[in-house]
Enzyme design. Sequence first.
Site, PDB file in Angstrom:
ATOM      1  N   HIS A  48       0.848  -1.191   0.000  1.00 27.00           N
ATOM      2  CA  HIS A  48       0.000   0.000   0.000  1.00 27.00           C
ATOM      3  C   HIS A  48       0.890   1.249   0.000  1.00 27.00           C
ATOM      4  O   HIS A  48       1.170   1.826   1.046  1.00 27.00           O
ATOM      5  CB  HIS A  48      -0.905   0.008   1.231  1.00 27.00           C
ATOM      6  CG  HIS A  48      -1.981  -1.023   1.194  1.00 27.00           C
ATOM      7  ND1 HIS A  48      -1.749  -2.345   1.480  1.00 27.00           N
ATOM      8  CD2 HIS A  48      -3.312  -0.919   0.905  1.00 27.00           C
ATOM      9  CE1 HIS A  48      -2.888  -3.021   1.376  1.00 27.00           C
ATOM     10  NE2 HIS A  48      -3.845  -2.178   1.017  1.00 27.00           N
ATOM     11  N   HIS A  88      -2.886  -0.190   7.003  1.00 20.50           N
ATOM     12  CA  HIS A  88      -2.346  -0.614   5.703  1.00 20.50           C
ATOM     13  C   HIS A  88      -1.214   0.300   5.241  1.00 20.50           C
ATOM     14  O   HIS A  88      -0.427  -0.068   4.372  1.00 20.50           O
ATOM     15  CB  HIS A  88      -3.471  -0.634   4.653  1.00 20.50           C
ATOM     16  CG  HIS A  88      -4.192   0.660   4.508  1.00 20.50           C
ATOM     17  ND1 HIS A  88      -5.287   0.993   5.285  1.00 20.50           N
ATOM     18  CD2 HIS A  88      -3.985   1.724   3.694  1.00 20.50           C
ATOM     19  CE1 HIS A  88      -5.722   2.194   4.955  1.00 20.50           C
ATOM     20  NE2 HIS A  88      -4.944   2.660   3.994  1.00 20.50           N
ATOM     21  N   PRO A 139      -7.767  -3.810  11.025  1.00 14.15           N
ATOM     22  CA  PRO A 139      -9.205  -3.579  10.893  1.00 14.15           C
ATOM     23  C   PRO A 139      -9.500  -2.101  11.191  1.00 14.15           C
ATOM     24  O   PRO A 139      -9.287  -1.623  12.306  1.00 14.15           O
ATOM     25  CB  PRO A 139      -9.805  -4.497  11.967  1.00 14.15           C
ATOM     26  CG  PRO A 139      -8.771  -5.556  12.170  1.00 14.15           C
ATOM     27  CD  PRO A 139      -7.459  -4.849  12.010  1.00 14.15           C
ATOM     28  N   ASP A 179      -9.537   8.159   5.523  1.00 11.89           N
ATOM     29  CA  ASP A 179     -10.957   8.334   5.227  1.00 11.89           C
ATOM     30  C   ASP A 179     -11.777   7.123   5.651  1.00 11.89           C
ATOM     31  O   ASP A 179     -12.907   7.262   6.129  1.00 11.89           O
ATOM     32  CB  ASP A 179     -11.146   8.574   3.723  1.00 11.89           C
ATOM     33  CG  ASP A 179     -10.582   9.907   3.275  1.00 11.89           C
ATOM     34  OD1 ASP A 179     -11.222  10.936   3.542  1.00 11.89           O
ATOM     35  OD2 ASP A 179      -9.494   9.921   2.675  1.00 11.89           O
ATOM     36  N   HIS A 285      -4.036   3.332  -4.199  1.00 10.78           N
ATOM     37  CA  HIS A 285      -4.198   2.904  -2.800  1.00 10.78           C
ATOM     38  C   HIS A 285      -3.436   1.628  -2.458  1.00 10.78           C
ATOM     39  O   HIS A 285      -2.563   1.655  -1.582  1.00 10.78           O
ATOM     40  CB  HIS A 285      -5.683   2.707  -2.501  1.00 10.78           C
ATOM     41  CG  HIS A 285      -5.963   1.983  -1.214  1.00 10.78           C
ATOM     42  ND1 HIS A 285      -5.763   2.559   0.022  1.00 10.78           N
ATOM     43  CD2 HIS A 285      -6.422   0.730  -0.971  1.00 10.78           C
ATOM     44  CE1 HIS A 285      -6.087   1.692   0.967  1.00 10.78           C
ATOM     45  NE2 HIS A 285      -6.490   0.576   0.391  1.00 10.78           N
ATOM     46  N   GLU A 445     -20.412  -1.029  22.771  1.00 12.36           N
ATOM     47  CA  GLU A 445     -19.703  -2.261  23.113  1.00 12.36           C
ATOM     48  C   GLU A 445     -18.406  -2.424  22.319  1.00 12.36           C
ATOM     49  O   GLU A 445     -17.396  -2.878  22.865  1.00 12.36           O
ATOM     50  CB  GLU A 445     -20.606  -3.476  22.879  1.00 12.36           C
ATOM     51  CG  GLU A 445     -21.811  -3.555  23.805  1.00 12.36           C
ATOM     52  CD  GLU A 445     -23.028  -2.836  23.260  1.00 12.36           C
ATOM     53  OE1 GLU A 445     -24.087  -2.883  23.908  1.00 12.36           O
ATOM     54  OE2 GLU A 445     -22.908  -2.214  22.169  1.00 12.36           O
ATOM     55  N   HIS A 509     -31.841 -11.577  22.790  1.00 14.73           N
ATOM     56  CA  HIS A 509     -30.895 -11.446  23.891  1.00 14.73           C
ATOM     57  C   HIS A 509     -30.354 -12.791  24.386  1.00 14.73           C
ATOM     58  O   HIS A 509     -29.590 -12.822  25.338  1.00 14.73           O
ATOM     59  CB  HIS A 509     -31.563 -10.722  25.068  1.00 14.73           C
ATOM     60  CG  HIS A 509     -31.712  -9.249  24.874  1.00 14.73           C
ATOM     61  ND1 HIS A 509     -32.260  -8.703  23.743  1.00 14.73           N
ATOM     62  CD2 HIS A 509     -31.379  -8.197  25.682  1.00 14.73           C
ATOM     63  CE1 HIS A 509     -32.278  -7.384  23.854  1.00 14.73           C
ATOM     64  NE2 HIS A 509     -31.741  -7.051  25.013  1.00 14.73           N
TER      65      HIS A 509
END
Length: 721
Positions: A48, A88, A139, A179, A285, A445, A509
């Site tokens: 990248h 990345h 991530p 972004d 990219h 969470e 739940h």
Amino acid sequence: MSPSALSLPQGTSVAATFKKDDDPKVGLVLNQFRCLIADLCQQFNGGHPGSAMGMAAIGVALWKYVMKYSPSNPDYFNRDRFVLSNGHTCLFQYTFLHLAGYKDMTFEQLKSYHSSRHDSICPGHPEIEIEGIEVTTGPLGQGVANAVGLAMATKNLAATYNRPSYDLVNNTTYCMIGDACLQEGVALEAFQAAGHWKLNNLVVIYDNNQITCDGSVDLCNTEDVNAKMRACGWEVIEIANGCYDVEGIVKALLKAKESQDQPTFINIRTVIGIGSKRAGDAKAHGAAYGSDDVRSIKKAFGMNPDEHFVVHEEVYAYFADIKPRGEALEKEWNSLLEAYSRNHPELHSEFKLRMEGKFPKDWRSIIPEKGIFSKDPIASRKSAGLICNPLAANLNNFMVGTADLSPSVAMSWKDKVDFQHPNLKTQCSINGNYSGRYIHYGVREHAMAGIANGLAAFNKGSFLPVTSSFFMFYIYAAPAVRMGALQGLQAIHIATHDSIGTGEDGPTHQPIALPQLYRAMPNILYIRPCDTEETAGAFAAALEAKNTPTIISLSRQNLPQYPENSSREGVQKGAYVFIEERDADVTLMGVGAELAFAVNARTVLLEKCGIKARVISFPCQRLFDAQPLEYKREVLQYRSTAPRVIIEAYAVNGWERYADAGFSMASFGKSLPGSDAYKYFGFDEDIIAAEVAKLVADVKRDGIESLHGEFRDLNPIKEHY
């Protein structure tokens, strides 16, 4: 106000001062940096390069002029923390670590990026094990939550240990984003929390090149980013020419350090793949540019297109002052710490233990002994409070939080102080300060688990984060829990309301398949205790697991207590004999809230069918797998002719490794009172005993070999499946 027009804030202490005669040197650094990135990606035809090239000026501002750190000692305690959320772009960080003088990041290591070298420390995304990398990222968006946790750690330590004239902990956390990070929900959750807590020691730097994989950002996102950040409580600074305006970026970063009560968001406009024929395009990219374009990049930046991997001595000389500067910074801090030890010996003693990743007291002496537990039925979520609350009250390492469920998760202790900005005054009168160790995460969470990872990563062992929510909502938190496991970060996740026994809240739940996700996830302990004594064992196992996060899975409903049978030591072995029976016809394996069905079915089998059953409590597969083979054979009796049956109101996947048959779930739950929900799905000792009796009869007729390769589902209530 344009940052380029800003004057340096009064009294600012900087690592180095930007001077006008630095411009030619900066130009050379930027040119060679960008050509090197292009070469590194072209070498193995991958990577990248685009954002790393566009962000070069930001890196110069950070590593040369603003950040406090010591390449000679990457673990210097009061260093500034840097998080690359857009992971990345890792070549950006690896290359600046090399230029700054981190000994492991050699030039040969840089050239191992995307290679087949097993010993490469330049993986495709930054990893925590590498010198100079604070957290593993990749991530997108999670790095933002990690950075919030790192900034909170600083605030809490400072409020706890700093004293007049002894500003021991005062570092800044910098987080680089792109972004795509802004589009991830976890980032927004973290932005909201940081703005609310007024973390003025947190600086987020936005590489605004308006490109993601699919194309330009306006393809899917047209929000006013600055307005959003201001609405979340952030100061916003803009830089128009982020590809070259190093001086402006330095001034903006220094202004951010002077913020009194807001985190700062620096919006820096850059060009992805600057110098390339693909500059400003999505094609810049995530792919090498090809040899022809690499040549044109070098020509654009005044480099020889026939030379590769070029870094002139002038570039290294430009960064040569960083190592001695860092060593001086560390020496000065160590002198401050020494003086602090003389004037505040008790605080210093605890602070040193925290620096060493140790608890100030023996946690084993804090966990209540078995004999004091009530024999009356109690929900295991309340059992967890009986264990965790005294630990949190006595150990400053504990940072306990909840995703807006304080009344339900039982994690708040008497006289707790909330982590809040000291000037906050809430309508509900729940206030606090930065020394507080109870965190109201709000209904966030995912960010909660990501922030916990940041707390745990600040300095391993200095903080033990404890999160809490209903177990079902740990599916929202799962990506961050996984990242904690990947990084070997110790944390405890309190997951309550963990079964169909949750009752009337219904199938939304009631977790059925979620336990199997966490049982399959590497380097995590999923522990499901059956009573208070087993809950004590779960905490003991979690506290021993220095490099592993733990989920403690707990009931909403009251559970029977087994003072004669349950064992905290047994929990720490993953499974153990709960009730032994010589010459047993069957072994019943119960887990957590459903262990009671195994115990009760055992009685029915003996009284109504004359069948003898032994009972195993099996709270944690991973701990059991780690035991010696002899122990596992003793507990499960692998070579016995008696079948083994697992009883758990979850999906059965995975239990085939340990059992011959299962009484389990194969559908979502049902909105009924807890006891009725169990009956609706066949979890009744009489029904279980009748089905087990049929299995035992089959095995006695056909032999245990008849079950091999034929895991049986014993639950007869098929119409609910």
